[in-house]
Structures are given as structure tokens and as C-alpha cells.
Design an enzyme around this catalytic site. Structure first.
Site, PDB file in Angstrom:
ATOM      1  N   ARG A   1       0.849  -1.195   0.000  1.00  0.00           N
ATOM      2  CA  ARG A   1       0.000   0.000   0.000  1.00  0.00           C
ATOM      3  C   ARG A   1       0.881   1.240   0.000  1.00  0.00           C
ATOM      4  NH1 ARG A   1      -3.455   3.709   1.935  1.00  0.00           N
ATOM      5  NH2 ARG A   1      -5.670   3.330   1.644  1.00  0.00           N
TER       6      ARG A   1
ATOM      7  N   ASP B   1      -4.517   8.236   0.287  1.00  0.00           N
ATOM      8  CA  ASP B   1      -5.741   7.453   0.189  1.00  0.00           C
ATOM      9  C   ASP B   1      -6.371   7.714  -1.173  1.00  0.00           C
ATOM     10  OD1 ASP B   1      -7.725   5.755   0.982  1.00  0.00           O
ATOM     11  OD2 ASP B   1      -8.793   7.220   2.211  1.00  0.00           O
TER      12      ASP B   1
ATOM     13  N   GLU C   1     -11.709   3.503  -3.770  1.00  0.00           N
ATOM     14  CA  GLU C   1     -11.830   2.082  -4.093  1.00  0.00           C
ATOM     15  C   GLU C   1     -12.276   1.937  -5.551  1.00  0.00           C
ATOM     16  OE1 GLU C   1     -10.997  -0.229  -1.747  1.00  0.00           O
ATOM     17  OE2 GLU C   1     -10.510   1.489  -0.483  1.00  0.00           O
TER      18      GLU C   1
ATOM     19  N   ARG D   1      -1.286  -5.809   5.273  1.00  0.00           N
ATOM     20  CA  ARG D   1      -0.640  -5.393   4.027  1.00  0.00           C
ATOM     21  C   ARG D   1       0.601  -4.551   4.328  1.00  0.00           C
ATOM     22  NH1 ARG D   1      -5.826  -2.717   1.205  1.00  0.00           N
ATOM     23  NH2 ARG D   1      -5.708  -1.658   3.216  1.00  0.00           N
TER      24      ARG D   1
END
Length: 206
Positions: free
Chosen positions: A90, A95, A98, A132
Site C-alpha cells: 500500500r 488514500d 476504491e 498489508r
């Protein structure tokens, strides 16, 4: 008269002897108490500790990254996630939406364009709540992938993790455009639920 006095003396002597037998000597009694106090209690440890250790809390454990640096071609999963050497990574401090959220697919393809034909270097910083790997990812020319995605308006800074490192690079309308990512950062997950419920109802209607 003398006989009577003798009887009285004998009776008093008998009573005193009987009383002394019923009441043990004080010194003997104190010795018994000291001896009993020195004996350890049943089941008690000689070094008994009254404080209990805290329970192991698995939720507070953050797994250590398996490698400090990953390097190689990147397979793009979404706007802020790639795979290097089959390891999911990540992007640090940002951010992106999605895939099924507004601008989600555009964010993915923007990251694909950046990584295409490039060897990406991922400097591992931590692992997130989902296990992750989180890493600062760089292209061959030294560009920071997180910064590039924010400049393109396809990701927003996540101050909780970046310390505000990428905030100045954000496009003016980025947070309005990527409103679901912004909502996640603010903890407004009810907006996610409402959006996904609308998406599900549209699929059913089709």
C-alpha cells in the site's frame, strides 16, 4: 477448728492446681503462635506475587515487515495498492478511491500509467491493520508514487499516517471529488454504507 482450717487449705490448693492445668502458660502459647505463623500456608508460594501480569492482547500486535526493501515491476491493484514480487504493497501516506467508488477506476489507470515499464522501489515502513505492507514507493527517476498520485488529483493526503506530507500537493477540488476517501479519513463510514447500498439496489434493478 484446726481440722476445719486444714480442710480449707487443702480445698484452695486443689482449686489452684486445677486452674493452672486448664490455662496453659503464656510463654508456651506465644511460642506456639510464632511457630504456626512461620509455617507456609497450604498452596502458597514462598515468593508469592500479588500482582497479575496483563493478558496478551493479539489486537495490539503489529507484525514486522518481512523485508526492508522490495524492488521490481509493479502490478497495480487499485489507486493506492500495488504488488511487487507477489507482495501486496500500500502506498504510504495517501488514500485513493476504491475501484467501485467514484474515480476509482481512473485512479487505478493513473497509477498503471506511472508504473508502466518502470522498476518500482518500495521502502517498507510498516504493516496496516489488514496485514498489508505499507511502503514509500519510488520510480526509477526518484519520483514518489504517493506524491505523483496526489498531484494528479487521484489520491488525497492521509495526515494520520503521513503527518501532512502530501497535503500541499492536493488539487483544489480533490477532497470534494474523492469524497468517499475523505469520509473514511473522518470516520464517516455511514456514507460508505449508504453509497454501497445504492450501488447494490441499482444492480438489483438492472
Amino acid at each position: 477448728m484446726e481440722v476445719l482450717l486444714l480442710l480449707i487449705v487443702v480445698v484452695v490448693a486443689v482449686l489452684l492446681i486445677a486452674r493452672s492445668k486448664r490455662q496453659p502458660d503464656k510463654s508456651t502459647r506465644s511460642k506456639r503462635q510464632e511457630t504456626s505463623e512461620l509455617k507456609p500456608r497450604l498452596g502458597a508460594s514462598p515468593t508469592q506475587n500479588t500482582s497479575r501480569p496483563s493478558r496478551f492482547d493479539a489486537g495490539s500486535v503489529v507484525p514486522k515487515p518481512t523485508a526492508a526493501v522490495l524492488e521490481g515491476a509493479a502490478y497495480v491493484v487499485d489507486g493506492d495498492t500495488i504488488k511487487i514480487q507477489k507482495k501486496q504493497v500500500r502506498l504510504f501516506g495517501v488514500d485513493a478511491p476504491e475501484i467501485n467508488h467514484p474515480y476509482g477506476k481512473k485512479a487505478k489507470w493513473a497509477l498503471v500509467s506511472l508504473c508502466k515499464g518502470q522498476k518500482v522501489r518500495a521502502e517498507v515502513t510498516a504493516e496496516d491493520d489488514h496485514g498489508r505492507t505499507v511502503a514509500k514507493c519510488y520510480l526509477e527517476d526518484g519520483r514518489d508514487l504517493s506524491a505523483e498520485m496526489v498531484k494528479l488529483g487521484m489520491a488525497i493526503d492521509w495526515p494520520k499516517f503521513s503527518g501532512g506530507k502530501y497535503r500541499a500537493l492536493e488539487q483544489p477540488e480533490a477532497r470534494r471529488k474523492l469524497w468517499l476517501a475523505d469520509a473514511r479519513q473522518k470516520g464517516h463510514m455511514k456514507l460508505w454504507e449508504q453509497f454501497e447500498a445504492r450501488q447494490a439496489s441499482r444492480k438489483v434493478a438492472k
